[in-house]
Design a protein around this motif. Structure first.
Motif, PDB file in Angstrom:
ATOM      1  N   VAL A 296      23.520 -21.378  -2.758  1.00 30.88           N
ATOM      2  CA  VAL A 296      22.876 -20.425  -1.854  1.00 30.88           C
ATOM      3  C   VAL A 296      22.018 -21.194  -0.850  1.00 30.88           C
ATOM      4  O   VAL A 296      21.394 -22.206  -1.175  1.00 30.88           O
ATOM      5  CB  VAL A 296      22.032 -19.416  -2.660  1.00 30.88           C
ATOM      6  N   THR A 297      21.996 -20.729   0.395  1.00 29.60           N
ATOM      7  CA  THR A 297      21.253 -21.409   1.453  1.00 29.60           C
ATOM      8  C   THR A 297      19.899 -20.747   1.669  1.00 29.60           C
ATOM      9  O   THR A 297      19.659 -19.606   1.237  1.00 29.60           O
ATOM     10  CB  THR A 297      22.044 -21.389   2.762  1.00 29.60           C
TER      11      THR A 297
ATOM     12  N   LEU B 126      11.330 -15.490  -9.069  1.00 26.75           N
ATOM     13  CA  LEU B 126      10.849 -16.545  -8.176  1.00 26.75           C
ATOM     14  C   LEU B 126      10.628 -17.850  -8.937  1.00 26.75           C
ATOM     15  O   LEU B 126      10.865 -18.936  -8.402  1.00 26.75           O
ATOM     16  CB  LEU B 126       9.549 -16.104  -7.495  1.00 26.75           C
ATOM     17  N   ALA B 127      10.166 -17.751 -10.186  1.00 39.41           N
ATOM     18  CA  ALA B 127       9.951 -18.962 -10.987  1.00 39.41           C
ATOM     19  C   ALA B 127      11.260 -19.691 -11.236  1.00 39.41           C
ATOM     20  O   ALA B 127      11.320 -20.924 -11.190  1.00 39.41           O
ATOM     21  CB  ALA B 127       9.285 -18.593 -12.323  1.00 39.41           C
TER      22      ALA B 127
ATOM     23  N   HIS C  32      14.960 -24.225  -5.110  1.00 34.00           N
ATOM     24  CA  HIS C  32      14.581 -23.982  -3.713  1.00 34.00           C
ATOM     25  C   HIS C  32      13.062 -23.781  -3.592  1.00 34.00           C
ATOM     26  O   HIS C  32      12.592 -22.691  -3.233  1.00 34.00           O
ATOM     27  CB  HIS C  32      15.317 -22.753  -3.167  1.00 34.00           C
ATOM     28  N   PRO C  33      12.280 -24.805  -3.907  1.00 31.79           N
ATOM     29  CA  PRO C  33      10.821 -24.644  -3.853  1.00 31.79           C
ATOM     30  C   PRO C  33      10.294 -24.329  -2.460  1.00 31.79           C
ATOM     31  O   PRO C  33       9.321 -23.585  -2.316  1.00 31.79           O
ATOM     32  CB  PRO C  33      10.300 -25.997  -4.351  1.00 31.79           C
ATOM     33  N   ALA C  34      10.935 -24.874  -1.430  1.00 31.33           N
ATOM     34  CA  ALA C  34      10.445 -24.639  -0.068  1.00 31.33           C
ATOM     35  C   ALA C  34      10.577 -23.166   0.319  1.00 31.33           C
ATOM     36  O   ALA C  34       9.693 -22.607   0.984  1.00 31.33           O
ATOM     37  CB  ALA C  34      11.220 -25.517   0.916  1.00 31.33           C
TER      38      ALA C  34
ATOM     39  N   LEU D 187       3.195 -24.187  -9.754  1.00 27.85           N
ATOM     40  CA  LEU D 187       3.329 -25.584 -10.157  1.00 27.85           C
ATOM     41  C   LEU D 187       4.593 -26.220  -9.557  1.00 27.85           C
ATOM     42  O   LEU D 187       4.616 -27.409  -9.247  1.00 27.85           O
ATOM     43  CB  LEU D 187       3.395 -25.694 -11.687  1.00 27.85           C
ATOM     44  N   LYS D 188       5.633 -25.413  -9.397  1.00 22.03           N
ATOM     45  CA  LYS D 188       6.895 -25.937  -8.876  1.00 22.03           C
ATOM     46  C   LYS D 188       6.902 -26.033  -7.357  1.00 22.03           C
ATOM     47  O   LYS D 188       7.676 -26.814  -6.787  1.00 22.03           O
ATOM     48  CB  LYS D 188       8.059 -25.046  -9.337  1.00 22.03           C
ATOM     49  N   THR D 189       6.069 -25.233  -6.709  1.00 21.18           N
ATOM     50  CA  THR D 189       6.098 -25.197  -5.237  1.00 21.18           C
ATOM     51  C   THR D 189       4.865 -25.819  -4.603  1.00 21.18           C
ATOM     52  O   THR D 189       4.855 -26.048  -3.396  1.00 21.18           O
ATOM     53  CB  THR D 189       6.220 -23.737  -4.750  1.00 21.18           C
ATOM     54  N   GLY D 190       3.809 -26.078  -5.388  1.00 21.77           N
ATOM     55  CA  GLY D 190       2.564 -26.587  -4.825  1.00 21.77           C
ATOM     56  C   GLY D 190       2.657 -28.037  -4.402  1.00 21.77           C
ATOM     57  O   GLY D 190       3.637 -28.736  -4.666  1.00 21.77           O
ATOM     58  N   ASN D 191       1.589 -28.514  -3.763  1.00 26.76           N
ATOM     59  CA  ASN D 191       1.532 -29.919  -3.348  1.00 26.76           C
ATOM     60  C   ASN D 191       0.611 -30.693  -4.279  1.00 26.76           C
ATOM     61  O   ASN D 191      -0.028 -30.134  -5.175  1.00 26.76           O
ATOM     62  CB  ASN D 191       1.059 -30.028  -1.893  1.00 26.76           C
ATOM     63  N   GLU D 192       0.509 -31.987  -4.051  1.00 22.19           N
ATOM     64  CA  GLU D 192      -0.257 -32.859  -4.943  1.00 22.19           C
ATOM     65  C   GLU D 192      -1.731 -32.509  -4.951  1.00 22.19           C
ATOM     66  O   GLU D 192      -2.409 -32.639  -5.966  1.00 22.19           O
ATOM     67  CB  GLU D 192      -0.054 -34.314  -4.521  1.00 22.19           C
ATOM     68  N   ALA D 193      -2.240 -32.016  -3.828  1.00 12.98           N
ATOM     69  CA  ALA D 193      -3.661 -31.701  -3.730  1.00 12.98           C
ATOM     70  C   ALA D 193      -4.049 -30.516  -4.605  1.00 12.98           C
ATOM     71  O   ALA D 193      -5.218 -30.385  -5.017  1.00 12.98           O
ATOM     72  CB  ALA D 193      -4.034 -31.420  -2.275  1.00 12.98           C
TER      73      ALA D 193
END
Length: 926
Positions: free
Chosen positions: A316-317, A347-348, A354-356, A385-391
C-alpha cells in the motif's frame, strides 16, 4: 468465566449446578404426570449450564437425558419448548439414536406451526439429521430461507452453513433462496430472535405460545448477514463468482447503492473484497474503489472495517493511506471508547510499516495517553513510540512507566515490543530503555510478558554493542529469582555464548554456579554447559582450572543429564581437539531428515544388515534447527495429496521439504520396493501459467534405481470434473531412463484440487547421473456437473493440454547441507577437485549470477554469501550432498563483473568423489 465461577462459589450456585450425578438422578421429573414446566425448565437449565462450563456426559448418560427431554414435546408451554430445543441440540452430538426424534422436530417446522417454535426446530434438526437425509428435508429448508419472518430465515441460513461441509451438493442447490434472502428489502422480527434465536425473559407456565414474551419489531436486516456468509461458502471455490457477487452487492464506487443494510454483512463483504484483492492483482483497483467508497458509509463499524482493510493491503502506498488515516483520525476524538480503541489499534499496526503516514495523527494520539481506558492509552503510546523522534523518547518512557502496573500482561507485551523496535531505531537511547527493561523484569508478570522483555534485551545485546555488559548483568540478576525454567535456560545459554568474550568474564560465573546449586535439573544441566564454555576459551589458565574444579563437583549430581554433561566437558578439557566438533561446530543434523532416514532404515530388513549411513543426512545451522523445532514440517499446498482437505503451511527448510516428501511417498504402495528416496526437488516447477484453467507443477523424486515425477494438478473450473487424469511424458533419445508406469488420477474437481499423478522411470545405470528433458502433455476426460444433483454427466469428451517441458538436471541429484566452509574446504584438500573458468555474458549483475548458480546446483549458500557486498567482485560459497553415495561437495565461485564482459566465473570444486566434481562442472558448463 473466572468471574462467573467466583460469583457462583460465593452464592453457592457452583455446588447446585456442577453436580452431574444429582442432575441425572433428578431427570425422573421428565416422566412425571402431569409434567411440571417450572421443574423441567430448571433441570434443563442445569444440564445446559453443565455443558457450557465443559462438563461431559458419556454416551449412556447423554442418551438417557436426550430421550427423557424429548418426552416434553407433548407439553405446549413455549418457554419449556425453548429449553427442550437448547438441550437436545447440545446432547445430540453425544447421544445415540437421536435420529428417532426427527419427526417430532419436523412437526414444529411446518409452515402452519407456531412461529415461535420454527427457528429452534430448524437449528435442532441441523444437529439431529444424518448428512444423507439432507436431501429429504431440502424443501423445508428452502421454504424457511425465504420465509418473511427473519428469525426463521436466519435459523435456516445458519443451519445450512453448518450442513455445508457434510452435504455440499445439497446445500449448493439453495443458492437462489440465499440470494433472495440477501436482497430482502425489509426486515421485522421479535427483538433478539435473529441474533440468538431466543426471546427476552421467561414466560410463566401458561400454555399460550406467546405467553411471557414481548414482541418488538426490529429492522436489523440480520438475515442478510447470514445469507451472505452462506453464499460465499457455496461460491468460495469460484473466484469469478465471488468477484461478481462483491461487485453486485457493493453498490458501485460510492458504496452507497448497496442492497445490504446490515453493517455486519457489509463488514463481511469488505473482508471478501480484501481477500479477492490480495489473490487477484487484476482486481486490485476495482476493489480498492469499493473500499474507499465504504469509508463514507453512515455506519462506524463499516468505516473502521474498510479503513483496516486498506491499511493491511500489501504494498500500500502513502497516497492510498491518506483517506483511511483521515477516517481513523476522526475516531480518535470520538467519545466512544470502542471506536478509539479500534482506531488506535489499527494505527499501531500500520505504524510498523508506514510510520511517516501515521505521524500525522501524533497530536491526537498524545491526548489519548491519559485516557481512562488503559487499553486505548496503551495503543496510543505504542503508536507514538513507533512514529516519534529521538527527542521524544525520554518523555514517552516516563509516561509509560507511570501506568505499566495498571494494564494487563497482554498490553504490557505490546509496549515491550514497541520499545524493542525503538531500541534499534535510536541506539543512542539504549541506557534509558535498558533501565526500563530491568525495572519491569522485577515486577509481577506472567511468562509471555517476561519472555518479551528477555527477548528485547537479547536483541539489544545482539545489535547494540555498547550495552552488552550492562544487559548481561541485568539478566544475571533476573535468573536469581526467575520462576520460569525456559527463560532461565535461554539466559544461561546466552551467558555461555557472550560471557567468555566479556572484558571481565569471572563476574558471571557466580550467578551461573548458583543455578547448579539451587535450581531444578533442567536449569542445572543448562548451567553446566554455560559454565564449561568459560574455561574453553583459554585452556591451562587460572580461570580454566577453576572451572574444572566446579565441573568435578557436578559429577555427584543426582540427575544423570547433569552428570553426563559435566563428564563430557571434562573430557573435552583433557583433549582440546574435541572442542571444534563437539562445542564450536555450528552445524547440526536436520532432525526431520534424521527421523525420516531412521524410520526408513529400521523398516527395511535388508538395510538393517548394513551400517546406517549418517553421512547421507543433510545438516543445517543451529539457527535453522531452532526454527525447525518451533514449526512442524509439512508439504507445500500444491503438493498435498488429493485426499487432503486443507492446505498446511510450507516447510521452513530444504531438509524439512525432503523428509515431508519422503513421508508422502511411503504412503504409495507402488513405491514400496524402491527403498529410501535420496532427494526431492526443493520446490515445485510450474508447468502452466497461473491464469490457466488447469494448473500443473512438477516435483522430481530420486531413488537408487528409479526417478519418480510427481505432477500436482489443480482444476479451477467449479462446474467441471476431470476424469482419467494422466500426464504423458516423452524423454529425449538416449536419456538412460526406461518408463515403468503411470499412477493416474480417477477424478478431479475444483473442490478436491490439487490432485497428484505419478510417473515412474527406471535408471538404466544407477551409478551414472542421468540428465534429460521431457515433453509433457496433460490428458483427461472432461465432464460437466449436473447443477441439480451435483453428479457428473454420463458422457464427456477427451481432451489434452500441452505443458511446459521439464528436465532432470544436476541439481536434482544434490541435497543442500550446512557446513563450516573454511574447515571443510581444507579437509577436502586431498580429495577430488576441479577448477574451471566460465564467461557468463548474459548475467547483468553479480546478484543475478549468484541466484542462477544456486538454482542450478541446488546447494546451500553459506554465511550470507548469496548477497554480494560489492558490485564488481564477489565470492560465493556452496555446500551439498550428492545423492546415491556421491558424498559431500563444496563449491567456491569467484566472480568479477564488468559491463563489457558481464560476469566472469572461476569455479572451484572439491568433493569426496570425482563423480561429484564432474557433475557440478557439467551443470555450469552445460
Amino acid at each position: 468465566m473466572s468471574l462467573l465461577t467466583k460469583k457462583d462459589e460465593e452464592s453457592g450456585l457452583s455446588t447446585y449446578y456442577n453436580n452431574k450425578t444429582t442432575v441425572i438422578q433428578e431427570a425422573r421429573v421428565f416422566n412425571d404426570s402431569p409434567i411440571s414446566p417450572r421443574k423441567c425448565r430448571a433441570l434443563l437449565t442445569r444440564i445446559v449450564y453443565l455443558l457450557y462450563v465443559g462438563e461431559t456426559f458419556n454416551t449412556q448418560e447423554a442418551t438417557t437425558l436426550f430421550f427423557g427431554t424429548t418426552k416434553l414435546f407433548q407439553h405446549k408451554d413455549s418457554a419449556l419448548r425453548q429449553m427442550v430445543y437448547l438441550a437436545i441440540k447440545e446432547l445430540a452430538t453425544t447421544a445415540e439414536d437421536v435420529i428417532m426424534v426427527t419427526s417430532s422436530i419436523m412437526k414444529d417446522m411446518q409452515p402452519n406451526s407456531e412461529v415461535i417454535y420454527r427457528p429452534n426446530a430448524i437449528r435442532a434438526l441441523c444437529r439431529i439429521i444424518d448428512p444423507s437425509m439432507a436431501q429429504g428435508v431440502e424443501r423445508f429448508f428452502k421454504a424457511a430461507i425465504v420465509d418473511k419472518n427473519p428469525s426463521i430465515s436466519s435459523a435456516a441460513l445458519v443451519s445450512a452453513y453448518h450442513l455445508f461441509p457434510a452435504a455440499k451438493d445439497v446445500v449448493k442447490r439453495w443458492v437462489n433462496e440465499a440470494q433472495e434472502a440477501v436482497n430482502a428489502k425489509s426486515s421485522s422480527s421479535f427483538f433478539g430472535s435473529s441474533n440468538s434465536g431466543g426471546y427476552l425473559g421467561w414466560g410463566g407456565s401458561s400454555s399460550n405460545s406467546n405467553s411471557g414474551y414481548q414482541m418488538m419489531p426490529s429492522t436489523s436486516y440480520i438475515t442478510q448477514y447470514h445469507a451472505l456468509g452462506l453464499l460465499y461458502f457455496i461460491r468460495q471455490q469460484d473466484r469469478m463468482a465471488v468477484t461478481k457477487m462483491i461487485q453486485q452487492l457493493g453498490g458501485g464506487k460510492s458504496g452507497m447503492g448497496t442492497t445490504l443494510k446490515n453493517p455486519m454483512a457489509l463488514c463481511m463483504l469488505i473482508r471478501y473484497a480484501a481477500k479477492v484483492m490480495e489473490e487477484d492483482p487484476n482486481m486490485h483497483r476495482p476493489m480498492l474503489e469499493l473500499l474507499e467508497g465504504w469509508l463514507r458509509h453512515k455506519s462506524d463499524m463499516v468505516n473502521l472495517e474498510a479503513a483496516r482493510a486498506i491499511c493491511e493491503m500489501k504494498n500500500v502506498t502513502a497516497a492510498q493511506l491518506s483517506k483511511p488515516i483521515a477516517v481513523l483520525q476522526l475516531f480518535l476524538s470520538s467519545p466512544k471508547s470502542t471506536l478509539k480503541f479500534a482506531a488506535t489499534r489499527t494505527l499501531a499496526a500500520l505504524a510498523v510499516t508506514h510510520p511517516a503516514s501515521v505521524a500525522t495523527c501524533n497530536v491526537d494520539l498524545e491526548s489519548l495517553i491519559s485516557d481512562q481506558n488503559r487499553s486505548v492509552a496503551t495503543y496510543a503510546i505504542t503508536t507514538l513510540l513507533k512514529t516519534g523522534n529521538e527527542a521524544s523518547v525520554d518523555r514517552l518512557m516516563k509516561q509509560i512507566t507511570t501506568f505499566m502496573s495498571e494494564i494487563s500482561d497482554e498490553f504490557k507485551v505490546i509496549i515491550v515490543d514497541a520499545i524493542r523496535s525503538l531500541c534499534l531505531k535510536f541506539p543512542a537511547k539504549h541506557a534509558a530503555m535498558l533501565s526500563f527493561f530491568s525495572g519491569v523484569l522485577r515486577d509481577e508478570g506472567g511468562y509471555d510478558f517476561k519472555r518479551a522483555v528477555v527477548e528485547a534485551i537479547f536483541d539489544m545485546i545482539k545489535f547494540i554493542g555498547d550495552c552488552k555488559e550492562q544487559a548481561l548483568s541485568h539478566l544475571c540478576e533476573f535468573i536469581e529469582d526467575c520462576e520460569f525454567t525456559k527463560l532461565s535456560v535461554r539466559i544461561l545459554h546466552l551467558l555461555g555464548a557472550e560471557g567468555p568474550q566479556a572484558p571481565n568474564p569471572t563476574k558471571y560465573i557466580r550467578f551461573i554456579y548458583n543455578r547448579v546449586v539451587l535450581e531444578n535439573a533442567t536449569v542445572r544441566a543448562a548451567a553446566v554447559s554455560s559454565l564449561a564454555k568459560f574455561g574453553l576459551e583459554k585452556l591451562d589458565t587460572k580461570l580454566s582450572r577453576s572451572i574444572n574444579v566446579l565441573l568435578n563437583r557436578c559429577l555427584d549430581d543426582v540427575d544423570d543429564e547433569v552428570r553426563d554433561r559435566a563428564a563430557m566437558y571434562l573430557k573435552v578439557y583433557t583433549e582440546p581437539k574435541l572442542i571444534q566438533p563437539y562445542i564450536k561446530e555450528d552445524s547440526i543434523f536436520s532432525l526431520s531428515a534424521l527421523e525420516a532416514k531412521l524410520v526408513s532404515y529400521i523398516s527395511d530388513p535388508e538395510a538393517l544388515e548394513k551400517p546406517f549411513e549418517v553421512a547421507s543426512i543433510p545438516k543445517i545451522s543451529r539457527a535453522q534447527a531452532a526454527k525447525e523445532v518451533a514449526r512442524p514440517s509439512s508439504l507445500e499446498t500444491i503438493g498435498m495429496p488429493s485426499t487432503s482437505k486443507a492446505p498446511t503451511p510450507p516447510p521452513v527448510s530444504a531438509a524439512e521439504t525432503q523428509s515431508a516428501y519422503a513421508q508422502q511417498l511411503t504412503e504409495v504402495p507402488e513405491f514400496a520396493s524402491y527403498g529410501t528416496v535420496f532427494s526431492s526437488s526443493p520446490k515445485p516447477q510450474q508447468l502452466t501459467e497461473s491464469e490457466t484453467e488447469y494448473q500443473v507443477s512438477c516435483v522430481k523424486h530420486l531413488f537408487k534405481e528409479h526417478v519418480v515425477f510427481q505432477f500436482n494438478i489443480s482444476n479451477t473450473i467449479p462446474d467441471t470434473v476431470l476424469e482419467q487424469v494422466s500426464v504423458v511424458m516423452q524423454p529425449q533419445a538416449d536419456s538412460g531412463l526406461t518408463e515403468d508406469f503411470i499412477i493416474p488420477l480417477p477424478s478431479l474437481t475444483a473442490a478436491n484440487s490439487p490432485g497428484i499423478v505419478y510417473f515412474s522411470f527406471t535408471r538404466d545405470n544407477p551409478e551414472e547421473f542421468q540428465m534429460a528433458s521431457f515433453q509433457c502433455v496433460l490428458k483427461f476426460v472432461s465432464k460437466e456437473l449436473d447443477p441439480e444433483t451435483g453428479e457428473p454427466e454420463e458422457e464427456g469428451y477427451e481432451d489434452e493440454y500441452q505443458l511446459e517441458e521439464t528436465e532432470l538436471a544436476a541439481g536434482d541429484y544434490i541435497v543442500p547441507t550446512y557446513v563450516t566452509f573454511a574447515s571443510e574446504w581444507d579437509r577436502l584438500r586431498g580429495g577430488a577437485s576441479a577448477t574451471e573458468t566460465f564467461g557468463l555474458s548474459s548475467m547483468e549483475s553479480l546478484k543475478a549470477a549468484c541466484t542462477s548458480i544456486i538454482e542450478i546446483l541446488n546447494m546451500q549458500p553459506l554465511g550470507g554469501t548469496e548477497e554480494p557486498q560489492s558490485s564488481s567482485v564477489h565470492i560465493l560459497q556452496l555446500s551439498g550432498l550428492v545423492a546415491g553415495g556421491g558424498g559431500k561437495v563444496l563449491v567456491r565461485c569467484r566472480m568479477t563483473y564488468s559491463k563489457a564482459q558481464g560476469v566472469t566465473l572461476e569455479l572451484g570444486v572439491r568433493a569426496e568423489k570425482q563423480e561429484a566434481c564432474s557433475l557440478v562442472v557439467a551443470a555450469i558448463g552445460g
